[in-house]
Design a protein around this motif. Structure first.
Motif: not given
Length: 310
Positions: A75-76, A199-204, A208-209
């Motif tokens: 994501g970053s 979800s963890e994936r969406i947050v990441g 977060v990214a």
């Protein structure tokens, strides 16, 4: 809610001032060390502004949260190209030197392809992580040696840069301000977003990214504003390369990352397509133009919308 808004404002101020002072310190180091602004952007600024990604992904790998560890980096990288370079190019079109086109951008592209390849396999083990890290060390070492070898002789009439210790201190304090600002802003944004239940994936991939990419955004915009375009582009290329070869490398050496292909195949594809598109954009006129920045930014908006909806 007011507390979270205060976090966002404080984080924003730290990011703005940190990015401003980081460029000044980095330019002084470049002059003192006889290194180009591009090399400083690839190393000192690029790696320094990627410190949040390293901390987040390493902690996530230890906790067994592969969704955060991979999502943060992928994501970053997507944000670095589509959001940061997109926004920066819209404000200040970014030229590219021959060395950037022939050496730095292809190496960034190689890193993206390698992460996509091992990610699709499913497990990033310690051996792969060690290979990633050694590739980064070799590339940076070669860059520094090559730059110093080809450095022009110093002109005694030019303005004397600030003392090296002052420049180093300014860079360290600026990076600390960027990291702290990003963390505070993430805390404010996460406090609002997590209450909605995601979800963890969406947050990441999103919060977060994007949050850990804020140091790169402000450092890049400030560098471009001060007409240090080599440093601006070098910051992003260095950050993407560092995210993959160092962040994923060290994280997987600390603890192998499993299930790296679960839910991320589309994201690997987006990252790879964006990196190829960036290379094409830079090659056309040796310049990332405003209209190209708009395209990149629109792709990022569409990607985030698709990630949240899906």
């Amino acid at each position: 809610m007011l507390l979270y808004i205060a976090y966002i404002i404080i984080g924003f101020v730290l990011l703005v001032k940190g990015g401003d002072f980081l460029v000044d310190g980095a330019v002084a180091i470049a002059k003192r060390a006889k290194l180009s602004n591009m090399v400083i952007g690839l190393t000192v600024i690029g790696f320094g502004t990627s410190a949040p990604e390293l901390l987040v992904s390493a902690q996530a790998a230890l906790a067994g949260s592969s969704g955060i560890a991979i999502g943060n980096v992928v994501g970053s990288n997507i944000a670095n190209i589509a959001l940061i370079l997109g926004v920066t190019a819209i404000i200040f079109p970014i030229p590219a030197t021959k060395s950037t086109l022939n050496r730095d951008t292809p190496f960034m592209l190689l890193a993206c392809f390698m992460l996509a390849a091992v990610g699709w396999y499913g497990t990033i083990n310690r051996f792969v992580g060690a290979c990633f890290f050694l590739l980064l060390v070799g590339f940076v070492g070669w860059q520094i040696i090559n730059c110093r070898k080809n450095a022009p002789k110093e002109d005694e009439d030019t303005e004397k840069p600030m003392a090296l210790w002052k420049a180093l201190l300014l860079v360290v304090v600026s990076i600390a301000a960027l990291v702290a600002g990003a963390n505070i802003l993430i805390k404010g944004a996460s406090g609002i977003a997590l209450s909605l239940g995601t979800s963890e994936r969406i947050v990441g991939l999103t919060i977060v990214a994007a949050g850990t990419s804020l140091p790169e955004l402000f450092a890049t915009v400030m560098a471009a504003r001060k007409h240090q375009t080599d440093m601006a582009l070098g910051n992003i290329l260095g950050s993407i390369t560092f995210n993959i070869f160092c962040v994923i490398g060290i994280s997987s050496m600390v603890c192998p990352i499993h299930d790296a292909n679960v839910g991320f195949l589309f994201d690997y594809g987006v990252m790879t397509v964006l990196s190829v598109s960036l290379l094409i954009f830079l090659y056309t006129r040796h310049l990332l133009e405003r209209w190209e920045g708009i395209i990149l930014l629109l792709i990022y908006v569409a990607y985030v919308a698709r990630t949240i909806i899906m």
